[in-house]
Write a protein that holds these residues in place. Structure first.
Motif, PDB file in Angstrom:
ATOM      1  N   ASP A   1     -28.713 -15.918  22.877  1.00 25.88           N
ATOM      2  CA  ASP A   1     -28.141 -16.476  21.645  1.00 25.88           C
ATOM      3  C   ASP A   1     -28.981 -15.969  20.483  1.00 25.88           C
ATOM      4  N   ALA A   2     -28.340 -15.285  19.560  1.00 19.54           N
ATOM      5  CA  ALA A   2     -29.079 -14.675  18.455  1.00 19.54           C
ATOM      6  C   ALA A   2     -28.194 -14.588  17.221  1.00 19.54           C
ATOM      7  N   ASP A   3     -28.837 -14.592  16.058  1.00 16.03           N
ATOM      8  CA  ASP A   3     -28.133 -14.357  14.800  1.00 16.03           C
ATOM      9  C   ASP A   3     -28.066 -12.843  14.612  1.00 16.03           C
ATOM     10  N   ILE A   4     -27.128 -12.229  15.297  1.00 15.77           N
ATOM     11  CA  ILE A   4     -27.124 -10.776  15.449  1.00 15.77           C
ATOM     12  C   ILE A   4     -27.042 -10.058  14.110  1.00 15.77           C
ATOM     13  N   TRP A   5     -26.110 -10.502  13.241  1.00 15.58           N
ATOM     14  CA  TRP A   5     -25.871  -9.793  11.978  1.00 15.58           C
ATOM     15  C   TRP A   5     -26.284 -10.630  10.763  1.00 15.58           C
ATOM     16  N   SER A   6     -27.242 -11.529  10.955  1.00 19.41           N
ATOM     17  CA  SER A   6     -27.750 -12.387   9.869  1.00 19.41           C
ATOM     18  C   SER A   6     -26.627 -13.165   9.187  1.00 19.41           C
ATOM     19  N   GLU A   7     -25.824 -13.792  10.010  1.00 10.24           N
ATOM     20  CA  GLU A   7     -24.752 -14.640   9.469  1.00 10.24           C
ATOM     21  C   GLU A   7     -25.237 -16.052   9.167  1.00 10.24           C
ATOM     22  N   GLY A   8     -26.389 -16.410   9.682  1.00 13.44           N
ATOM     23  CA  GLY A   8     -26.888 -17.763   9.473  1.00 13.44           C
ATOM     24  C   GLY A   8     -26.710 -18.680  10.648  1.00 13.44           C
ATOM     25  N   GLY A   9     -26.168 -18.168  11.747  1.00 15.14           N
ATOM     26  CA  GLY A   9     -25.997 -18.967  12.953  1.00 15.14           C
ATOM     27  C   GLY A   9     -26.017 -18.075  14.180  1.00 15.14           C
TER      28      GLY A   9
END
Length: 474
Positions: A109-117
């Motif tokens: 689980d990661a904020d892959i594209w810096s979406e904030g979640g």
């Protein structure tokens, strides 16, 4: 910002439906469709993909009918191997979920594209639930398209798609709207070191950053070295690690370090402009790294074991044979006293950033590990005459000067940066047990430089003669 999508699917009806879903996903896309294991592997080996949509039950090759979920699993594993930052959506038509558990072991689980979640790096969707695919695909495409909001000034640099992704993702993490990218150094490790200057929507600078971009395994290794060794040093001269980005850039990952204000020149640039300031910066570097060597005990080691930290036995034997170093085998068998401790391992002049007052910031920790204490100052000294820098041309050191390396005063005749060289040698003498350790460290660095195709082999060989002569003086 265009999303690159690999679709591995053999059923024409699903292919048509996925084409329509991708076309309506809310942003520009480049989808690549393949129907079998061999073609999928070939595309993964040659292309960049943000997102992979995988049917598991596929044949091995075009024209074959050996449909089996094992072939899809193979593609899944290959994505994880060659492009671990790529998000995967697994499509399955099987009513059984027995095979899913092993694949879920690869999920993060990661904020892959810096979406904030955070989102899952691996997701599953049954084909009977394909009505959920538009939302899943659209979210990925929208996230990638949003990276275009970052205005990137590359200043003439040619960034790969993966490098571009990493810089934008990192910039977005810190709410930057503009990021200016500049090169740092010309290392030989294959990693891409960059300097980033980020600005917010008011135009105010947010932070100067050192980025290092390379394949995931290398960045994870450097991250571990930083945590084990660099955190023990004085933080004033070592940048604070800000983030390790492992996802969102295909095969690439990035480590990002906070850069202190004012360290705008490399050691090479400094020595080109002001020899005395470069010498002062060498002393500051010695102080910055003293925590690794202070209080460390001496050990009895062979020169071969010191060299072995940087050049394998097999490679060393080939280099010795190729360049006629007939004395090297006997030289390497000798035992010497050395102070064995943590060293930077690649302390050339581009890996030290210097302030106008002579303060320093040491960067690039991909080679940090254990070695002979004098290896770092020897690397710094010799890098000035072997690596590309703005100071030295063919005039110095001459071949005759190189052969006098063991006699510092003779070596420095005609030298344009004598204070820098003296400062490096003084640092070596402070750390070394004796001149035999000095010779062993210089020999190890020079043999390492022989590996690279773009180094001055004649100069290296002449310096090796001077290093060999050092033993006779010890």
């Amino acid at each position: 910002m265009t999303a690159h999508i690999l679709v591995v699917e053999d059923d024409e009806s699903f292919i048509e439906e996925l084409k329509q879903i991708i076309a309506a996903s809310g942003g520009p896309t480049i989808p690549t469709f393949v129907s079998n294991r061999e073609d999928a592997v070939a595309k993964l080996e040659s292309g960049f993909f943000d997102f992979a949509i995988l049917d598991l039950k596929i044949p091995t090759a075009a024209g074959t009918t050996d449909f089996d979920p094992e072939h899809g699993k193979y593609v899944f594993q290959h994505v994880r191997k060659v492009s671990p930052g790529t998000k995967i959506l697994v499509l399955t038509g099987s009513p059984s979920d027995d095979f899913i558990a092993p694949l879920l072991a690869h999920k993060h689980d990661a904020d892959i594209w810096s979406e904030g979640g955070k989102v899952g790096t691996v997701e599953f969707l049954k084909k009977i639930e394909l009505d959920q695919a538009p939302e899943k695909i659209s979210r990925v495409v929208t996230a990638i398209h949003a990276l275009a909001e970052i205005e990137l000034h590359t200043n003439g640099l040619n960034l790969s798609t993966g490098e571009d992704r990493l810089v934008r993702i990192f910039s977005k993490t810190f709410k930057a709207v503009v990021c200016s990218v500049h090169p740092i150094g010309t290392g030989k490790s294959g990693a891409r070191p960059l300097r980033l200057q980020m600005y917010d929507q008011t135009g105010a600078p947010i932070r100067d950053v050192v980025a290092k971009l390379s394949e995931l395994a290398k960045m994870q290794d450097e991250d571990a070295r930083y945590e084990e060794h660099v955190t023990l040093l004085d933080g004033a001269a070592t940048p604070r690690k800000m983030k390790l980005l492992e996802f969102g850039a295909g095969a690439m990952a990035g480590l990002f370090y906070q850069l202190a204000n004012g360290h705008d020149a490399s050691m090479f640039k400094t020595m080109a402009e002001e020899d005395a300031l470069a010498a002062k910066a060498v002393a500051a570097t010695a102080d910055a790294l003293a925590g690794w060597s202070d209080g460390k005990n001496q050990e009895r080691r062979s020169i071969a074991s010191i060299r072995g930290q940087w050049v394998s036995d097999e490679r060393a034997a080939k280099l010795q044979a190729e360049y006629g170093l007939d004395w090297a085998a006997e030289f390497e068998n000798r035992m010497i006293q050395t102070r064995w401790c943590c060293v930077h391992g690649d302390l050339h002049g581009e890996n030290i950033l210097v302030s106008p007052e002579g303060g320093v910031l040491v960067i690039d920790y991909g080679d940090v590990g254990f070695g002979a204490a004098a290896y770092d100052p020897m690397t710094l000294e010799l890098s000035a005459v072997l690596q590309a820098n703005p100071t030295l041309g063919p005039a110095w050191p001459t071949a005759d000067a190189c052969r006098q390396w063991h006699d510092l005063e003779a070596y420095l005749m005609g030298c344009p940066i004598p204070e820098f060289i003296r400062a490096c040698r003084a640092w070596s003498e402070k750390l070394m047990v004796g001149r035999r350790e000095l010779a062993a460290c210089a020999y190890s660095y020079l043999l390492r430089q022989l590996k690279y195709p773009d180094t001055d082999k004649d100069r290296i060989l002449a310096l090796l003669e001077g290093v060999h002569g050092c033993w006779g003086d010890s």
